[in-house]
Design an enzyme around this catalytic site. Structure first.
Site, PDB file in Angstrom:
ATOM      1  N   HIS A 109       1.381  -1.636   0.478  1.00 56.05           N
ATOM      2  CA  HIS A 109      -0.155  -0.111   0.502  1.00 56.05           C
ATOM      3  C   HIS A 109       0.999   0.921   0.167  1.00 56.05           C
ATOM      4  CE1 HIS A 109      -3.646   2.394   0.728  1.00 56.05           C
ATOM      5  NE2 HIS A 109      -2.909   3.227   1.217  1.00 56.05           N
ATOM      6  N   CYS A 110       0.498   2.507  -1.304  1.00 58.76           N
ATOM      7  CA  CYS A 110       1.111   2.886  -1.341  1.00 58.76           C
ATOM      8  C   CYS A 110       0.680   4.664  -0.661  1.00 58.76           C
ATOM      9  CB  CYS A 110       2.080   3.149  -2.675  1.00 58.76           C
ATOM     10  SG  CYS A 110       3.167   4.781  -2.940  1.00 58.76           S
ATOM     11  N   PRO A 111       1.282   4.878   0.589  1.00 57.11           N
ATOM     12  CA  PRO A 111       0.480   6.027   1.500  1.00 57.11           C
ATOM     13  C   PRO A 111       0.749   7.706  -0.168  1.00 57.11           C
ATOM     14  CG  PRO A 111       2.292   5.554   2.426  1.00 57.11           C
ATOM     15  CD  PRO A 111       2.330   5.035   1.509  1.00 57.11           C
TER      16      PRO A 111
END
Length: 613
Positions: A442-444
């Site tokens: 998951h890439c913020p």
């Protein structure tokens, strides 16, 4: 006994060992269950003891000799009860074939064999009894049906199976409690509460006697895990019970600081304790996106002001800091908003300052094309489907039933939140609360998961972002060379640094931002390329290899087995398959729908590695 239980007339919840007198029960299930006696001769055993230990031949011998399988023992417990609680599938089938009543009541709690199997968490037995027509909606001596018992004892797979077979997720027991209320009150873990919430349970429903919601019951039990889940599911923090008490009131009565703080924060998040203009401020997405850019711009702008007094500039910076601290209480900023702000700041700096004296055809045009590609890939990474595994309500229930009845309803392959069978290489993202096919991470910075649907766009974003940052660094150097009176060879590094910082503080600030972002972007893109081209795996698989069965084969070392089918094809072929390069039809990449891929097996004949099935 809790005052709420006294008023409702609830019988205290008994553990399985309390179902029968201790001496009798221990012979049936507890420590000795499943173990062979040191006495090999079972010919003297009575049928109850033989049933408890699963001695099929002895049981059949006694039944054939005339023992009535419907006859309860002296404590009103039938053979089917003992077989059910000890998970003796073969004996259950045999006794029913000989006329045993599948829903015969017995024991101190006047329960059916299905109740006993449910309390003990025997999913296979529950499945078997339901096949023979057992009714899970029948209530026991406590007034609970099977779904309530499964929720109380935290048997998530049984809860899922019973609901999939038609039990009402909001069914009330005789005491007015729903499965969600029991899970909130008795089970201090994410499941089965998380599973019940996925089934669209009525989270704000009150019980029959106290009008307590599930959140009330979680607070009464001090169940902090479930409180968090319920608040995330928009449970009403202002719901009042029959005494007019809210969950916050109950938390204050119990003097639990954690619960009080979280419930107050939930009220503030919904704007209950904030003035109207602050509530609007919190909901304004334009402010959420614009504030990080404004802060980045102000830092450079204040430094670039033609003011000799650093005291005045210091006061301005203090004003910015105070404003940011105030807004942070009401406006949520994510790495995504910061990422957008940095991209826009770098782009505007290059366009307005650093590239003014550079040729259009060889410099400006390639840069503009790079910017278009950057924001296109960023948008696709941000907004496109990363590979969400979707299923209708009917499909979810069908999957649960199929997995349960084949003995495969295991939380390692079944997601209790999404209620789906997890494909190979997928993972449930705790941030997005959804299962992603071929999950990478998951890439913020793009505000989205990276998976099979958008991984190549994410790689494009990293590549073009690195190009923009490199261009910004080059532009800063060109700007200093043209506009600043410096002599690096003569003055040395530290004096040169002072000269360029004083010449244009804004450009120096953008240069520092560029160098910082260049380092992490370069490292990230190199790691990603190594995993994609060299290993053929995802970030999640590389970090958690020992947790996945498809990395454990033939007893070999995990570092050797860390490759999937991609590795044997070579780096070039890996990249072709990953980016789906077709080159006008001259190349045929291997396309795999990872949302429906459930198994990977080893091809021992060819020895080429893993093969998809």
């Amino acid at each position: 006994m809790d005052e709420y239980e006294k008023e409702a007339g609830c019988v205290p919840i008994l553990h399985p060992e309390e179902l029968k007198p201790q001496s009798h029960y221990n012979h049936g299930y507890s420590e000795n269950v499943g173990r062979k006696s040191h006495v090999d001769d079972y010919s003297t055993w009575d049928i109850v003891k033989a049933t408890q230990y699963g001695i099929f031949e002895r049981c059949r011998e006694l039944v054939e000799a005339g023992y009535d399988v419907q006859q309860p023992d002296k404590e009103n417990v039938t053979l089917l009860h003992w077989a059910a609680i000890n998970n003796r599938i073969d004996l259950v089938k045999y006794y029913i074939s000989k006329g045993a009543m599948v829903d015969q009541l017995g024991g101190d709690l006047n329960s059916t064999p299905l109740h006993w199997a449910t309390r003990q968490g025997h999913l296979t037995m529950v499945v078997q009894l339901l096949k023979y027509g057992s009714d899970p909606s029948l209530i026991d001596g406590e007034g609970c049906s099977c779904v309530h018992l499964a929720a109380q004892f935290g048997h998530t797979s049984i809860v899922a199976y019973l609901i999939a077979k038609g039990q009402d997720v909001d069914m009330m027991d005789q005491n007015g409690m729903t499965p969600l209320m029991w899970a909130a009150y008795r089970t201090h873990s994410v499941d089965p509460t998380r599973l019940l919430l996925t089934f669209n349970v009525s989270v704000n429903l009150g019980d029959k006697y106290h009008k307590n919601t599930a959140l009330h019951w979680a607070v009464l039990a001090g169940n902090t895990t479930v409180i968090t889940l319920l608040l995330d599911s928009n449970s009403n923090v202002d719901a009042q019970n029959i005494k007019g008490e809210t969950p916050l009131d109950l938390a204050k009565q119990r003097k639990n600081v954690w619960m009080v703080n979280h419930l107050q924060e939930a009220r503030q998040a919904k704007g209950y304790d904030s003035p109207g203009y602050l509530k609007k401020l919190k909901m304004d997405k334009k402010i959420m996106l614009g504030t990080p850019f404004l802060v980045i711009w102000l830092v450079g702008f204040i430094a670039d002001l033609d003011i000799d007094s650093w005291l005045l500039k210091g006061l301005m910076y203090c004003g910015v800091w105070v404003t940011v601290q105030f807004l942070s209480k009401y406006v949520t900023h994510t790495p995504l908003t910061v990422s957008v702000a940095v991209n826009v700041a770098l782009l505007s700096s290059v366009l307005l300052n650093s590239s003014v004296h550079l040729p259009f055809a060889t410099v400006h045009l390639p840069f503009l094309l790079n910017s278009v590609c950057l924001f296109y890939n960023f948008g696709k990474s941000w907004k496109s489907d990363p590979g969400i595994i979707k299923a209708s309500e009917e499909q979810k229930k069908k999957t649960i039933v199929e997995l349960a009845e084949t003995g495969s309803l295991d939380l390692s392959i079944f997601c209790s939140t999404c209620l789906i069978r997890k494909p190979i290489r997928s993972k449930h993202c705790a941030v997005c609360n959804r299962c992603i096919a071929k999950f990478d991470h998951h890439c913020p910075w793009v505000g989205n998961c990276v998976g099979s649907g958008n991984h190549r766009y994410f790689m494009g974003y990293l590549f073009f972002l690195l190009c923009m940052i490199s261009w910004m660094i080059y532009g800063c150097i060109c700007y200093w060379r043209i506009h600043c009176a410096t002599n690096y060879t003569k003055d040395g590094f530290w004096l040169y640094l002072t000269q360029i910082a004083s010449c244009s503080p804004w450009m120096f600030w953008m240069f520092l931002n560029s160098v910082f972002h260049f380092m992490w972007v370069a490292v990230l893109i190199m790691c990603q390329l190594y995993q994609i081209a060299g290993l053929g795996i995802t970030t999640n698989e590389r970090m958690n290899a020992r947790r996945y069965k498809h990395f454990k084969l033939l007893g070999q070392d995990v570092n050797i087995l860390i490759s999937l089918p991609l590795r044997s094809h070579g780096c070039v072929r890996n990249l072709i398959d990953f980016f789906e390069i077709r080159c006008c039809g001259l190349i045929r990449p291997k396309a795999i729908d990872w949302t429906t891929q459930y198994t990977i097996e080893y091809d021992q004949t060819s020895g080429s590695g893993y093969q998809l099935v």
